[in-house]
Design a protein around this motif. Sequence first.
Motif, PDB file in Angstrom:
ATOM      1  N   PHE A 232      45.776 -18.197  24.799  1.00 44.51           N
ATOM      2  CA  PHE A 232      45.695 -19.522  25.419  1.00 44.51           C
ATOM      3  C   PHE A 232      46.601 -20.511  24.693  1.00 44.51           C
ATOM      4  N   GLN A 234      45.864 -23.538  24.209  1.00 52.48           N
ATOM      5  CA  GLN A 234      44.968 -24.335  23.378  1.00 52.48           C
ATOM      6  C   GLN A 234      43.671 -23.558  23.181  1.00 52.48           C
ATOM      7  N   SER A 235      43.078 -23.711  22.006  1.00 51.06           N
ATOM      8  CA  SER A 235      41.781 -23.067  21.778  1.00 51.06           C
ATOM      9  C   SER A 235      40.647 -23.887  22.377  1.00 51.06           C
ATOM     10  N   THR A 236      40.850 -25.212  22.451  1.00 49.87           N
ATOM     11  CA  THR A 236      39.838 -26.102  23.023  1.00 49.87           C
ATOM     12  C   THR A 236      40.514 -27.136  23.909  1.00 49.87           C
ATOM     13  N   TYR A 237      40.024 -27.277  25.126  1.00 49.76           N
ATOM     14  CA  TYR A 237      40.484 -28.311  26.051  1.00 49.76           C
ATOM     15  C   TYR A 237      39.369 -29.345  26.187  1.00 49.76           C
ATOM     16  N   ASP A 319      41.452 -13.049  25.478  1.00 53.30           N
ATOM     17  CA  ASP A 319      41.402 -14.211  24.588  1.00 53.30           C
ATOM     18  C   ASP A 319      40.432 -15.188  25.245  1.00 53.30           C
ATOM     19  N   CYS A 321      38.903 -19.469  25.311  1.00 51.26           N
ATOM     20  CA  CYS A 321      39.034 -20.875  24.929  1.00 51.26           C
ATOM     21  C   CYS A 321      37.800 -21.614  25.411  1.00 51.26           C
ATOM     22  N   LYS A 322      37.652 -22.819  24.941  1.00 53.81           N
ATOM     23  CA  LYS A 322      36.534 -23.667  25.351  1.00 53.81           C
ATOM     24  C   LYS A 322      37.061 -24.881  26.099  1.00 53.81           C
TER      25      LYS A 322
END
Length: 439
Positions: A232, A234-237, A319, A321-322
């Motif tokens: 991803f 970004q790991s966190t959006y 993978d 992400c949050k």
Amino acid sequence: MRRQVLLFISMLSLRSVLGQVSYSIPEEMSKGSLIGNIAQDLGLDVKRLKTGRARLHVGNSAEYIELNKEKGVLLIKERIDREALCEQTTPCAVHFQMILENPIEFFRVTVEITDINDNAPIFKMNNMLFEISESAVRGARFELERALDSDVGINGLKSYSLYPTDNFILKLNENAAAEKEVEMILEKPLDREKQQQLTLTLTAVDGGEPQLSGTVQIHVTVLDANDNAPVFTQSTYKASLMENSQKGTSLMTVTATDIDQGTNGLVTYSISSNAEGILDLFEIHGTSGEVRLIGKIDYETSKHYQLNVKARDQGGLTDSCKIIFDILDVNDNAPIIDLMSTTQSIPEDSTFQTVVAVMNVHDADSDINGVVRCFLSDSLPFIIENTSNGFYSILTNIDLDRERASQYNITVTYFKITDTDNIQTRPRIVSTSVSSKAS
């Protein structure tokens, strides 16, 4: 937003006493179980409960508790399920008032409902399916669906175990919400030529006594080599979302890239169903990664939502992400006035600041959108006072004279401070008679 109420008030003598008492009981107590001796705890004579026509005022809440005036005790009226009442909110409590008349007295009562270990951890999925390449290297991570446990505190979810552990081990992480996330870590490389299918059992246990558990099977299909996993951007959006957003609203698009070529580089997206109700509110397009709102959100129900999104390539590597949505409050609830007690007649020689009515005004909105103000006309010989959060009393402000005025119409106007430019009144006529002096 403003509303108006007119009160018919009459009584010989009134006074307002505000006290409070608290109790703590476990959930699931049977009907008729004793909560506490409220008369004794408030220093009241049991006879006062009868003469004052004591009653419980629960507002819009369900009536879980009843008052036995003969003995001055509170009893369980309906069995209380803490999870149905408060879900994961702690502490969980039922709030209500006990009202007495002649003179008017009201007391605030809080009954805290404590958790018992009556729910085992459960997995929403019947099983978990993974397709993992035999080229996956040691340390490769595979996010597992978390178990759900409706209980809280020590009775809630405690830990996980995996069996067998020939190829994989577990790793537990605690997120910002103090929730335990679980990953399966590849410890020993897979060999498709030796074993094409693996079946593992994931067990979740809570911390209650006795300890309860739930299990789910993990099925792993070993694939031929796929060298790179999706990643991803970004790991966190994070994003903010108004609570009145319409169904179908496009919220954002997440992106994961895979440098493999051909089918091994094709990425699909999905939302993990590890939180109650998430899949009823949000959806993600399987190939574009576009996230849309498909349900109705309510700030008063939940202020935040977290989506765990998984990207998977055609070789089975993943993978995650949050996505964190902060819900913004909208002024979408009208104030509600609840007239708790009134009097219809008052002697003209009543003492200064005699209470003639008690009411509760509340609003389901939060922060400044839920702030309500009340006031009376300046021409009346009465004032209104905010005796506690949301509770108001109407009191005499000057000496009364029956010969000068034998009846008053009292108009209580209340409005939300965010709507002061749009005040509208909807009156109901209310009268108060003034009687002769007591002999």
